[in-house]
Design an enzyme around this catalytic site. Structure first.
Site, PDB file in Angstrom:
ATOM      1  N   HIS A 170      52.822  29.545   6.617  1.00 53.23           N
ATOM      2  CA  HIS A 170      52.844  29.155   8.391  1.00 53.23           C
ATOM      3  C   HIS A 170      51.923  27.951   8.400  1.00 53.23           C
ATOM      4  O   HIS A 170      52.738  27.379   9.517  1.00 53.23           O
ATOM      5  CB  HIS A 170      52.155  30.884   8.462  1.00 53.23           C
ATOM      6  CG  HIS A 170      52.047  32.147   8.584  1.00 53.23           C
ATOM      7  ND1 HIS A 170      53.434  31.986   9.398  1.00 53.23           N
ATOM      8  CD2 HIS A 170      51.405  32.614   8.371  1.00 53.23           C
ATOM      9  CE1 HIS A 170      53.398  33.827   9.502  1.00 53.23           C
ATOM     10  NE2 HIS A 170      51.855  33.708   8.465  1.00 53.23           N
ATOM     11  N   HIS A 208      50.480  32.764   1.211  1.00 58.43           N
ATOM     12  CA  HIS A 208      51.184  32.701   2.662  1.00 58.43           C
ATOM     13  C   HIS A 208      50.373  32.650   3.989  1.00 58.43           C
ATOM     14  O   HIS A 208      51.332  31.806   4.511  1.00 58.43           O
ATOM     15  CB  HIS A 208      50.551  35.104   2.818  1.00 58.43           C
ATOM     16  CG  HIS A 208      51.238  34.928   3.943  1.00 58.43           C
ATOM     17  ND1 HIS A 208      52.805  36.142   3.982  1.00 58.43           N
ATOM     18  CD2 HIS A 208      51.471  35.173   5.403  1.00 58.43           C
ATOM     19  CE1 HIS A 208      52.591  36.289   5.171  1.00 58.43           C
ATOM     20  NE2 HIS A 208      51.390  36.125   6.367  1.00 58.43           N
ATOM     21  N   GLU A 209      49.490  31.904   4.077  1.00 58.10           N
ATOM     22  CA  GLU A 209      49.097  31.957   5.194  1.00 58.10           C
ATOM     23  C   GLU A 209      49.920  29.815   5.281  1.00 58.10           C
ATOM     24  O   GLU A 209      49.553  29.693   5.845  1.00 58.10           O
ATOM     25  CB  GLU A 209      47.429  31.461   5.172  1.00 58.10           C
ATOM     26  CG  GLU A 209      47.208  32.539   5.459  1.00 58.10           C
ATOM     27  CD  GLU A 209      47.348  33.721   6.677  1.00 58.10           C
ATOM     28  OE1 GLU A 209      48.198  33.674   7.942  1.00 58.10           O
ATOM     29  OE2 GLU A 209      47.478  34.582   6.955  1.00 58.10           O
TER      30      GLU A 209
END
Lengths: 191, 113
Positions: free
Chosen positions: A132, A128-129
């Site tokens: 980003h 997920h990160e």
């Protein structure tokens, strides 16, 4: 899928290579460094399989494009961590490369080994990160990796069509990846 | 066909302590409700980009019109039924552990496709 305002991305020629390193001073001891490295390698691999970007680990933390560390509470970026559960981690939009995980969590790489009810899957949060770091913001699609929440003992590290379409809008497709094959296998496994 | 083996388990909320478990008391609150510490929930909404910065110092415990709009925005953004109320879907989602990155970025809005 969604992008950050201004749609930032790593501005390098395609195909590109991004290096990553772990902060030697900001690690956790509940998992071995090898386990952490393996989980993050798998997380980077999910994205590398769909876009023409290669991720290479380096020992040179100071010069790495992506800097990974585990931090507690206020760690100087005005985004303090809050202890067990709550906020699990955060990362910044391109081309910052800052990737921070909350050291207070019970991080896990294998739920058969880590029995805690509060265990959080490291590979899922890392995947997920990294989204980003590459330029994706949070999505409304619950099944997608870029949905903002993750429950304890939940594993969600396989990219979904929403994640893939978003990241490929920024970087194009990995020549070895076929969205048609992915869709078919996805549908097949759902079936 | 053999029976599937479920290796992982996702536990219901009550089996572990959520950081934001106290927010459960706001269940079923809607416009006009006044519940103590609702200002804390408003800070949560502010943190993730649903309430404007200039309102931060004036958070009250009243579920007012601005907060209803924020709840609507939150529900729409996270793919929940948009009711404008703190229904169980919404409070469950609010209490879940999550990424610290704002859903609505500061200053600039995200571009949704």
């Amino acid at each position: 899928y969604a992008f950050f305002g201004g749609q930032p991305r790593w501005d390098r020629s395609i195909p590109m290579t991004l290096t990553y390193a772990f902060s030697p001073a900001n690690l956790i001891t509940s998992l071995s460094l090898q386990d952490i490295r393996d989980a993050c390698k798998r997380a980077f691999g999910h994205w590398a399989s769909v876009i023409p970007v290669r991720f290479v680990e380096t020992d040179d933390y100071g010069f790495a494009d992506i800097k990974i560390g585990f931090y507690r509470g206020d760690h100087g970026d005005e985004e303090a961590f809050d202890g067990v559960l709550g906020i699990l981690g955060h990362a910044f939009s391109p081309e910052s490369g800052r990737f921070h995980l909350d050291a207070a969590e019970t991080w896990a790489v294998d739920f058969q080994v880590e029995k805690s009810d509060e265990a959080i899957d490291l590979e899922s949060v890392a995947t997920h990160e990294i989204g980003h770091l590459l330029g994706l913001a949070h999505t409304s699609v619950k099944e997608a990796v870029m949905y903002p929440s993750l429950k304890p003992r939940e594993k969600k590290s396989d990219l979904k069509l929403d994640d893939i379409r978003g990241i490929q809008a920024l970087y194009g497709s990995n020549p070895n990846f076929s969205i048609q094959n992915f869709s078919e296998s996805d549908l097949s496994s759902n079936y | 066909r053999t029976t599937p083996i479920y290796q992982d388990r996702t536990l219901p909320a009550k089996n572990y302590t959520y950081k934001w478990q106290n927010f459960e008391k706001f269940l079923d609150a809607s416009r006009g409700s006044q519940v103590s510490d609702m200002s804390e929930l408003k800070k949560y909404f502010h943190h993730f980009g649903y309430l404007k910065v200039e309102e931060e110092m004036n958070f009250t415990d009243l579920f007012d019109e601005k907060f209803e709009l924020a709840v609507n925005k939150y529900q729409a953004k996270l793919g929940l039924p948009v009711t404008g109320k703190l229904d169980s879907n919404t409070t469950d989602q609010i209490m879940s552990p999550r990424c610290g990155v704002r859903d609505v970025p500061k200053m600039l809005h995200a571009t949704r496709h």
